[in-house]
Design a protein around this motif. Structure first.
Motif, PDB file in Angstrom:
ATOM      1  N   ASP A 398      35.057   3.161 -45.790  1.00 34.15           N
ATOM      2  CA  ASP A 398      34.465   1.931 -45.276  1.00 34.15           C
ATOM      3  C   ASP A 398      35.077   0.716 -45.977  1.00 34.15           C
ATOM      4  O   ASP A 398      34.953   0.563 -47.185  1.00 34.15           O
ATOM      5  N   THR A 399      35.750  -0.125 -45.192  1.00 36.40           N
ATOM      6  CA  THR A 399      36.349  -1.342 -45.775  1.00 36.40           C
ATOM      7  C   THR A 399      35.303  -2.444 -45.952  1.00 36.40           C
ATOM      8  O   THR A 399      35.555  -3.407 -46.664  1.00 36.40           O
ATOM      9  N   TYR A 400      34.199  -2.345 -45.277  1.00 32.02           N
ATOM     10  CA  TYR A 400      33.137  -3.374 -45.277  1.00 32.02           C
ATOM     11  C   TYR A 400      33.636  -4.730 -44.780  1.00 32.02           C
ATOM     12  O   TYR A 400      32.982  -5.758 -44.993  1.00 32.02           O
ATOM     13  N   PRO A 404      28.838  -3.018 -43.218  1.00 35.89           N
ATOM     14  CA  PRO A 404      28.896  -1.552 -43.290  1.00 35.89           C
ATOM     15  C   PRO A 404      29.353  -0.956 -41.957  1.00 35.89           C
ATOM     16  O   PRO A 404      29.017  -1.490 -40.895  1.00 35.89           O
ATOM     17  N   GLY A 405      30.119   0.120 -42.034  1.00 35.10           N
ATOM     18  CA  GLY A 405      30.607   0.765 -40.820  1.00 35.10           C
ATOM     19  C   GLY A 405      31.982   0.258 -40.390  1.00 35.10           C
ATOM     20  O   GLY A 405      32.497   0.675 -39.354  1.00 35.10           O
ATOM     21  N   GLY A 556      33.565  -7.271 -50.464  1.00 37.69           N
ATOM     22  CA  GLY A 556      32.406  -7.255 -51.360  1.00 37.69           C
ATOM     23  C   GLY A 556      31.881  -5.908 -51.820  1.00 37.69           C
ATOM     24  O   GLY A 556      32.103  -5.524 -52.976  1.00 37.69           O
ATOM     25  N   PRO A 557      31.220  -5.156 -50.948  1.00 37.07           N
ATOM     26  CA  PRO A 557      30.584  -3.916 -51.422  1.00 37.07           C
ATOM     27  C   PRO A 557      31.592  -2.895 -51.961  1.00 37.07           C
ATOM     28  O   PRO A 557      31.297  -2.184 -52.930  1.00 37.07           O
ATOM     29  N   ALA A 558      32.795  -2.830 -51.349  1.00 38.08           N
ATOM     30  CA  ALA A 558      33.800  -1.894 -51.857  1.00 38.08           C
ATOM     31  C   ALA A 558      34.267  -2.370 -53.228  1.00 38.08           C
ATOM     32  O   ALA A 558      34.407  -1.579 -54.166  1.00 38.08           O
ATOM     33  N   ALA A 559      34.504  -3.665 -53.371  1.00 44.26           N
ATOM     34  CA  ALA A 559      34.934  -4.214 -54.659  1.00 44.26           C
ATOM     35  C   ALA A 559      33.874  -3.962 -55.726  1.00 44.26           C
ATOM     36  O   ALA A 559      34.186  -3.570 -56.855  1.00 44.26           O
TER      37      ALA A 559
END
Ligand code: BDP
Length: 685
Positions: A398-400, A404-405, A556-559
């Motif tokens: 997931d790249t966000y 999400p998704g 954001g979330p991946a980072a």
């Protein structure tokens, strides 16, 4: 049984199933589409073999509503299938049951025919409706004009350039059949490290001869283009993409190509990367270079696949950041018929990498995903490693980018950012070896690439089981354990080669075997030591904001996930973090203990694969069984070598004891350091 037939190994079905094999195949008498005729011929061939002479279960009708009156009369709903999708249905016509393979175009009919064959082979109900989610599904051959194959481990190139166009090896037809059976619709014939010669008239005639063979199977031919060809072939003084004489040269070249290959697909370009020429040589951008070629191809409908694999100039601090740094600012500047081709991870086809941060970061540019099917960094064709799981891991990441998704698969299939021009490329593992790929199990990686290019959300396990069923036997007592083994094989390799997020520790140049100690090569990022950064205190590459801040290239979330060891997870731990050897892992063990345990687990897994394969002997013919058994034995030895050499080296830095029960390396470190492999296959030259 020498594996030549790949997964198109048509054999008599079990007696009970034979009656269901159709006895007749009908196309419209006026049908001229070569792909529909190829579909008919393939069905004849498959039905004759699978029925064992006892078929007769009705008729198959093939075609498109446009050219077949019988298909038209059925008024099927083909609306959502596009040019290449298909429908296989059982219908009643004139009071008789008929199987219809219908599509909007010839390619769809061909793919539908292969789907029908596959379903019969696997003993499944024949009805299916399917359309590809990705438009350009292509192989990249890193094949040189002298027939050597860069990173090839299955013999010479299948392209017999010297004897083309006069002699067209019948093998090209089988190559095309195999690709068509997976929906692969294009092939780039020559190495990305390209020679300008491939664009000369004699070589275009050779490429045209190959294109003629592949065309009836829905495959287009493309070429890797050398950016400096206007200088080398045209006698110009520059290859500057903004120079009108350079632009005119490429336009004329494109016109010349389309005269001999009317459906030529386009160019693949490696520019300003590892010594290849490119627009940066003239102070121009990647977009300037790509757009110049795109403009030459545009009148003919061709595309440019411009690679983002660059790591030469900028940011010496972290190679993993360079493609993003260079390409992200160019988003929106590429012509509509350009795709930027991005490797799955930010370094280079390692056993495991996080997804490339460009995915999701260039919403205005179609990004093509490039996988390596040939196992340059994964034990060549010797080690049994099923790449379907590696491919699927990237695709489901997931790249966000849009919340999400926003998976890589949705970037690649165009649905995330609304692109219609989409693509997936696989660096081919095909050569002139009788078994095509150097081992039977490496065929599964070609297979999985094709199936996942068609549907990037397909399950790697389903694909593995399907391949095993087609290639060997559908007996669940075989297919299930083999699928389990395949699914476990990639993690096993990660464990014995580069556990816990380590990467690029392979021997210099050839990439065979361990060499984590190498630190004296000219450019820093050529050295394994650059990637692991181990010393007496710890190990790993700090890519957090305290280090290179490669994590800052993720959304954001991946980072946030990659920013802290606790949330990064074991798979990418040392990719993103430099940690002390005594760092506590979630289970309570130290990093050092865990690292050694992972190596041990990897070696034990391969020993387990050997035992399992031994138990499967009754299901497999002698030839394919024993070659696989031989290779598994080599793999076990080489897994132990990787483990021993790596453990010996890390210990020379940290001076620590091995955890209880973990065996001493078989040899001292100096032994491993002294090993040489001058004739290892596949090296660049
Ligand atoms: C590297 C290979 C090299 C290729 C390069 C590329 O070692 O042979 O030319 O990738 O993708 O992994 O261009």
């Amino acid at each position: 049984e020498d594996s030549y037939e790949l997964w198109l190994r048509y054999r008599p079905l079990p007696a009970a199933a034979r009656a269901g094999v159709p006895g007749a195949v009908a196309v419209d008498p006026a049908e001229r589409d070569a792909r529909v005729l190829a579909a008919r011929d393939e069905l004849f061939r498959a039905f004759a073999a699978m029925s064992g002479g006892m078929g007769g279960g009705g008729e198959v009708v093939l075609g498109t509503p446009a050219t077949s009156a019988r298909v038209r009369a059925l008024r099927l709903d083909l609306g959502d299938l596009g040019d290449e999708g298909y429908l296989v249905r059982r219908v009643m016509t004139g009071g008789r049951p008929v199987t219809v393979v219908a599509a909007n175009g010839g390619a769809g009919v061909l793919y539908g025919a292969f789907a029908l064959i596959r379903r019969l082979q696997l003993g499944r109900p024949v009805e299916e409706r399917s359309a590809p989610k990705v438009r350009l599904r292509v192989l990249n051959h890193w094949d040189n004009l002298d027939r050597s194959v860069e990173r090839g481990y299955a013999g010479q190139s299948i392209w017999d350039w010297w004897r083309l166009p006069g002699h067209k090896d019948p093998r090209y037809v089988d190559y095309a059949r195999a690709n068509a059976s997976l929906g692969i619709n294009g092939t780039i014939l020559n190495n990305v490290n390209a020679k300008a010669d491939s664009l000369t008239a004699p070589y275009l005639a050779k490429a045209a001869a190959v294109a003629d063979v592949l065309r009836p199977y829905g495959m287009k031919v493309y070429l890797s283009a050398r950016f400096s060809a206007p200088i080398e072939l045209g006698g110009l003084e520059t290859a500057d993409p903004l120079d009108p004489s350079v632009q005119a040269w490429w336009r004329a070249k494109a016109d010349e190509i389309y005269r001999v290959i009317p459906d030529f697909g386009g160019f693949l370009v490696k520019a300003n990367s590892e010594g290849q020429p490119g627009p940066r040589d003239y102070g121009r951008s990647h977009a300037d270079g790509a757009n110049m070629l795109a403009e030459a191809l545009r009148p003919h409908g061709g595309a440019v696949m411009w690679r983002a694999f660059v790591y030469q100039e900028t940011d010496p601090e972290d190679r993993a950041k360079q493609a993003y740094t260079e390409f992200k600012p160019q988003d929106g500047r590429f012509a509509p018929n350009v795709l930027v081709q991005v490797k799955n991870g930010p370094i280079d086809f390692q056993p495991r990498e996080p997804f490339h941060p460009l995915f999701g970061a260039m919403p205005r540019t179609p990004l093509m995903l490039e996988f390596q099917i040939t196992k340059e960094y994964l034990g060549f064709a010797t080690h049994l490693v099923y790449l379907g799981e590696l491919f699927a891991e990237t695709l489901r990441s997931d790249t966000y980018a849009r919340g999400p998704g926003s998976t890589v698969s949705r970037v690649v299939d165009g649905s995330l950012d609304g692109h219609r021009l989409t693509g997936m490329a696989g660096v081919a593992n095909i050569g002139s070896d009788r078994d095509w790929t150097g081992s039977t199990f490496d065929q599964a990686n070609w297979y999985a690439f094709g199936r996942l290019a068609w549907d990037p959300d397909a399950s790697a396990r389903t694909v593995a089981a399907e391949w095993a069923g087609l290639t060997f036997t559908t007996d669940p007592a075989f297919a299930r354990p083999v699928a389990d083994l395949m699914m476990a094989s990639r993690q096993a390799m990660v464990d014995y080669m580069t556990p816990l997020g380590l990467a690029h520790l392979m021997g210099t140049g050839h990439h065979h075997g361990p060499a984590p100690w190498v630190s004296d090569l000219a450019r820093p990022e050529w050295n394994p030591a650059y990637y692991h950064r181990a010393d007496a205190r710890g190990i790993g590459f700090d890519r957090t904001s305290k280090g290179s801040n490669a994590v800052g290239q993720y959304a954001g979330p991946a980072a946030r996930r990659f920013a802290r060891p606790e949330t990064t997870g074991e798979d990418h731990l040392l990719w993103f973090h430099h940690l002390p050897w005594d760092h506590r892992m979630p289970g309570g063990a130290t990093l050092w203990e865990t690292l050694v345990r992972r190596y041990d687990r990897g070696v034990a897994a391969v020993a387990g694969f050997r035992a399992r394969w031994a138990g499967l002997r009754p299901f497999v013919d002698a030839e394919r069984w024993s070659k696989t058994a031989d290779l598994l034995k080599v793999q076990e030895e080489e897994a132990r070598w990787w483990r021993d050499a790596s453990v010996a080296y890390w210990r020379s830095l940290n001076g620590r004891a091995l955890p209880p029960g973990s065996p001493e390396p078989a040899h001292p470190l100096e032994y491993y350091k002294a090993l040489r492999f001058p004739y290892a296959p596949g090296q660049a030259h």
